[in-house]
Design an enzyme around this catalytic site. Structure first.
Site, PDB file in Angstrom:
ATOM      1  N   LYS D  12      38.273 -20.624 -31.610  1.00 36.01           N
ATOM      2  CA  LYS D  12      38.564 -21.274 -32.734  1.00 36.01           C
ATOM      3  C   LYS D  12      37.346 -21.062 -34.016  1.00 36.01           C
ATOM      4  O   LYS D  12      36.666 -21.136 -33.782  1.00 36.01           O
ATOM      5  CB  LYS D  12      39.078 -22.512 -33.195  1.00 36.01           C
ATOM      6  CG  LYS D  12      40.325 -22.797 -34.547  1.00 36.01           C
ATOM      7  CD  LYS D  12      41.043 -22.034 -34.634  1.00 36.01           C
ATOM      8  CE  LYS D  12      42.999 -22.750 -34.610  1.00 36.01           C
ATOM      9  NZ  LYS D  12      43.670 -21.761 -33.943  1.00 36.01           N
ATOM     10  N   THR D  57      42.968 -22.693 -29.093  1.00 38.40           N
ATOM     11  CA  THR D  57      42.467 -22.898 -30.161  1.00 38.40           C
ATOM     12  C   THR D  57      42.568 -23.662 -31.197  1.00 38.40           C
ATOM     13  O   THR D  57      41.284 -24.833 -31.558  1.00 38.40           O
ATOM     14  CB  THR D  57      42.509 -21.516 -30.611  1.00 38.40           C
ATOM     15  OG1 THR D  57      43.100 -21.463 -31.368  1.00 38.40           O
ATOM     16  CG2 THR D  57      41.871 -20.462 -29.852  1.00 38.40           C
ATOM     17  N   ASP D  58      44.251 -24.361 -30.846  1.00 38.87           N
ATOM     18  CA  ASP D  58      44.255 -25.470 -32.075  1.00 38.87           C
ATOM     19  C   ASP D  58      43.285 -26.658 -31.664  1.00 38.87           C
ATOM     20  O   ASP D  58      43.008 -27.361 -32.448  1.00 38.87           O
ATOM     21  CB  ASP D  58      45.448 -25.565 -31.686  1.00 38.87           C
ATOM     22  CG  ASP D  58      46.176 -26.445 -32.664  1.00 38.87           C
ATOM     23  OD1 ASP D  58      46.468 -26.209 -34.162  1.00 38.87           O
ATOM     24  OD2 ASP D  58      46.339 -27.498 -32.298  1.00 38.87           O
ATOM     25  N   PHE D 157       4.417   1.999 -50.040  1.00 40.65           N
ATOM     26  CA  PHE D 157       5.395   3.103 -49.372  1.00 40.65           C
ATOM     27  C   PHE D 157       4.531   4.236 -49.001  1.00 40.65           C
ATOM     28  O   PHE D 157       5.105   5.550 -50.046  1.00 40.65           O
ATOM     29  CB  PHE D 157       6.973   2.965 -49.336  1.00 40.65           C
ATOM     30  CG  PHE D 157       7.731   3.308 -47.998  1.00 40.65           C
ATOM     31  CD1 PHE D 157       7.564   2.882 -46.949  1.00 40.65           C
ATOM     32  CD2 PHE D 157       8.369   4.405 -47.863  1.00 40.65           C
ATOM     33  CE1 PHE D 157       7.809   3.702 -45.284  1.00 40.65           C
ATOM     34  CE2 PHE D 157       9.310   4.727 -47.346  1.00 40.65           C
ATOM     35  CZ  PHE D 157       8.967   4.261 -45.831  1.00 40.65           C
ATOM     36  N   ARG D 174       6.635  -0.539 -55.853  1.00 38.66           N
ATOM     37  CA  ARG D 174       7.961  -0.466 -55.464  1.00 38.66           C
ATOM     38  C   ARG D 174       8.857  -1.760 -56.427  1.00 38.66           C
ATOM     39  O   ARG D 174       7.932  -2.700 -55.520  1.00 38.66           O
ATOM     40  CB  ARG D 174       8.047   0.520 -55.255  1.00 38.66           C
ATOM     41  CG  ARG D 174       8.033  -0.011 -53.696  1.00 38.66           C
ATOM     42  CD  ARG D 174       8.475   0.642 -52.181  1.00 38.66           C
ATOM     43  NE  ARG D 174       8.455  -0.062 -50.546  1.00 38.66           N
ATOM     44  CZ  ARG D 174       9.001  -0.010 -49.872  1.00 38.66           C
ATOM     45  NH1 ARG D 174      10.131   1.103 -50.124  1.00 38.66           N
ATOM     46  NH2 ARG D 174       8.938  -0.043 -48.829  1.00 38.66           N
ATOM     47  N   GLN D 222       9.245  -3.326 -42.761  1.00 39.52           N
ATOM     48  CA  GLN D 222       8.379  -3.368 -41.307  1.00 39.52           C
ATOM     49  C   GLN D 222       7.542  -4.383 -41.781  1.00 39.52           C
ATOM     50  O   GLN D 222       7.096  -5.358 -40.415  1.00 39.52           O
ATOM     51  CB  GLN D 222       8.378  -2.526 -41.027  1.00 39.52           C
ATOM     52  CG  GLN D 222       9.401  -1.462 -39.869  1.00 39.52           C
ATOM     53  CD  GLN D 222      10.165  -0.469 -41.082  1.00 39.52           C
ATOM     54  OE1 GLN D 222       9.612  -0.673 -42.548  1.00 39.52           O
ATOM     55  NE2 GLN D 222      10.647   0.698 -40.215  1.00 39.52           N
ATOM     56  N   ASN D 248      16.791  -2.795 -46.864  1.00 36.68           N
ATOM     57  CA  ASN D 248      16.204  -2.395 -48.140  1.00 36.68           C
ATOM     58  C   ASN D 248      17.046  -1.850 -49.460  1.00 36.68           C
ATOM     59  O   ASN D 248      17.842  -1.037 -49.332  1.00 36.68           O
ATOM     60  CB  ASN D 248      15.200  -1.287 -47.253  1.00 36.68           C
ATOM     61  CG  ASN D 248      13.998  -1.258 -48.559  1.00 36.68           C
ATOM     62  OD1 ASN D 248      14.042  -1.236 -49.704  1.00 36.68           O
ATOM     63  ND2 ASN D 248      13.057  -0.183 -48.078  1.00 36.68           N
TER      64      ASN D 248
END
Lengths: 306, 306, 306, 306
Positions: D12, D57-58, D157, D174, D222, D248
């Site tokens: 569930k 599942t109940d 970067f 940046r 990274q 990103n």
């Protein structure tokens, strides 16, 4: 003991590329959502911020657009071209995964005739493809998601064990509804993958899945899931395994007795259900040929399957 | 000066009712999302927490289910029954608004034949109806939302003014894409609304909207919007006004020149676009007959229109 | 009878602009989602595709970014600058609406000290502002949305009428939960709107809304809503009216009796509820001063209010 | 060759349980979204629709509510109780997975004092726990998702390889923004897992993740990812491995030069960025101790990691 980098990948997700073939007045349209990932030796980027090995995600995006200009073909074929290019671009890149969602469009009818350049997108259901290059191996998963189906009868659920917390009544007639996510792996995992009629294969599997859902008298959603996978394998010798994820979208009989109204499937009134959101059952399973070698790498990063 | 209660309403939103007609082996299925609101004198509940006038939202929900058992018919007819019942239930309730979303299902084909009780929900596009009872007046808005359409050519955009901040280039050939939300109001606002073939009317308007989008050579999305509304009014004498909300889902030509590749609509290669998410243009407008009295109350609480 | 263009507007929606003030090492960050709309004479664009009057949505977007470079200030002040500029740019443009969503960020603490340039966005709640220029009039709505609040007690619901479809039990102790959308209009609608401490005013109203929700012993969600609006007006002489939309996010007591467990608010065990999705109650209302002229144009296009 | 059932599970999903501790006037609130899955021998349900092995599942849902009445404690402790109960309920059930999302609430301040029973849910960030029982082994993953963070500087970067499709400019300054999903695995995988201060451990790891993001001068996302994982392992001897998924979220400098405006990080004006939706980079990686045995079963069904 040392702290080290384990498995990793990176790429550009959800590049929304639309390519239009205008070589005749009857335009053709493909509408894709492409995600790429690279695997290989990216340790220096992680440990020292040295990006000498990092084919940027921006470049991956540009490559998707540039390759689309040469024609997309099927999602599987486009994925194969991209994944091989990306995995082969530098010797420190040992693998690539390209996942494609493909959105269908149909021509708008004007005066009963399909229009040359005007389209409608039905929405909902999505065709998917995942291509994985892993060293010399290549794997192709085709699939679909959000295929929403429902049966108004032909579904039972009884014979389950009852413990202290079990209150669910057994039923011989219930609504069965689900949103199918299915993915199937083609064999073999080598160059012989090329040149297939990917879209024809896809259409065939999709039809088999729909027919199996409709035609199976269901005693459990598990049984329906298994039968759908089995039917694909029976009809498609190219398919090694099928993985299915099927939420049980509960439609509960609404109790109207407080207002003096019955509401049972056998009545001559419309039967009234409440479509519930949460919680929902979730049934997931694999159906496969027992003589096919496994290929877990083909499934790496593809969620929703066990 | 005093602080007072102004306009107010309350109700139950998003009752997800599914009704199945099993009177023959060929089942019929309706799948609705129903929201109700009441208007009237509820001052005491607001100022003193006295609920003597508050027909509870739970009761409103129960009423939706109970009424569905008698058969839904069209969304418009169901809304009319519900809105009149709710507005008429107590003398302090002077108005009601019932908004219905209707989700289409189509039969699954098995061996080429539509199945009796297995269905697929295409997703995306939704049929809508809003019924408003306001004292003795009754108003019906039909509509649709998320009708996603696109033209790969036949769309221009030029001749606009240029100020300091204008950088957009003119174009004689662009992709035009939108997700149409349209609502139209039927006349007259009285009992003569009953007994119409609501679903037939709906289907006719939907076809006209699609054909007008496809067939209009577009110089502006505003022009397309206006033509779509005009075509509905020309073809449907029952319709007093049409309100349209159409986001401009930009598909920008991808610049591939940095890799030595051209990418223009006139080329013999596929043309590659980027489907953008945000921001997006948003064009909204009303097209109406100049001799029809306005009915603002019919639109109260229906968002997305000016 | 003729078919004519009715009310219309167009603009650029959801321009996601982030501006960083780096004038000191302690950076300041504003993060906005800006939507603009123009009103005026755009008939030729609709009827003939003549764009001579169409200040393009692309230009509107560029203007948002260019104006942000001069500093945003508060959402209200930014909206005022933009709306006046847009409405004043050509004589056929008679009005403009600028809607701003503002996302809050807080500084990440490092070693207990708030960092100079690293931030966390809490998510959820959003501050909003809507500025409308209509000829010589200017209106400012401040607001917030998705302010999710809950009381575990101090909420009753009883004394409501019971008809055939009423099954709800009365309760003297329930969970009350909602996601508040509130908007309030500042007076007067003229130039005197400028130079206010918009962010200080906003913070004050937000505090009053939260305190009123918490401190009101609730006999009805309507009562809580009214008290919240009333408290804003009592504490803020600048505010003419408050409009509130409050879904009743039902938390139902879970019935555990089938397993021999009680589950009532008075017990010494934790009390267990199920948080439900749909349907939900929806309570909407206006609280206002009885001596303030209405200003419907200020609310045009702002959904969720009556 | 035969067609057979492969790996499968069912359960569930998304049980929305709220438990309120009212043992003192100062109420305590926990708000969870619980998903359970069972593994074992369910072949007959799949192949024959025989449900004798299917704990419904109940029933799983009922069990979640019943167990909550005895007190939830931390998400990890609640998951352990549930997973062990479910896995131990019948001998054909060999494993269970319990995934918990926990939504934080904070007390509303009234007159500067935190209220006893009125709360605000901040939204956004979610605490997660996944407990897996697999035969005699027990595994606990703690985690968080949607931790949205941003640095306005301190991110570079450059130094990446350039191929035919590379157009990205190098940058020394940046904006870096992401929405962190992190999961970490506690050791050892046995009974000694019990009795820990799960919430204290969680809070400690969360602080370390935030501080590492803020304090790392980033040369690559990274590098930031790796440093965040490394910092967790350095500070938490109980943690064997950390898996991080970090999109990103690009914030592109807006080019304002066409209007004669510069827009660079070094200027004395606010710097204006466009927050982009798609595509986005996606960086995923694992940081681990090299002497800890792997435990792939702990991660089965937890998406978003390689």
């Amino acid at each position: 003991m040392a702290i080290v980098l384990g498995p990793n990948q990176y790429g550009k997700a959800e590049v929304r590329v639309v390519a239009v073939d205008r070589s005749s007045p009857r335009h053709e349209l493909v509408d894709l959502n492409v995600s790429t990932s690279l695997r290989g030796d990216f340790t220096a980027a992680h440990t020292r911020g040295d990006n000498a090995h990092v084919l940027t995600t921006d470049t991956q995006k540009n490559t998707v657009f540039a390759f689309a200009r040469d024609g997309v073909g099927s999602p599987e074929a486009f994925g194969l071209r991209l994944a091989r290019h990306l995995a082969g671009s530098y010797d420190w890149i040992t693998g690539a995964r390209v996942a494609v969602e493909s959105y269908g469009w149909e021509r708008i009818a004007v005066g009963g005739q399909p229009h040359d350049h005007a389209f409608r997108r039905p929405g909902g259901e999505v065709r998917t493809a995942v291509v994985t290059v892993d060293g010399d191996d290549v794997h192709v998963l085709a699939g679909l998601s959000d295929l929403v189906v429902l049966k108004t009868t032909g579904s039972e659920f009884w014979g389950f064990p009852r413990d202290r917390y079990t209150t669910l009544a057994e039923t011989r007639d219930r609504v069965l509804a689900t949103a199918v996510t299915a993915r199937w792996r083609y064999t073999p995992a080598d160059g012989a993958l090329d040149g297939r009629d990917w879209s024809g294969l896809y259409a065939g599997v999709r039809t088999v899945l729909l027919e199996a859902f409709a035609a199976t008298h269901s005693l459990a959603l598990q049984q329906t899931l298994y039968r759908m996978g089995e039917a694909v394998l029976e009809s498609s010798p190219d398919v090694a395994e099928v993985r299915l994820s099927m939420p049980n979208r509960h439609h509960f009989l609404q109790d109207l007795s407080a207002y003096g109204l019955d509401n049972t499937p056998g009545s001559d009134h419309p039967v009234v259900y409440h479509a519930d959101d949460r919680p929902y059952g979730l049934i997931e399973g694999t159906v496969l040929r027992d003589d096919v070698p496994p290929a877990e790498v083909a499934w790496l990063g593809t969620p929703g399957f066990c």
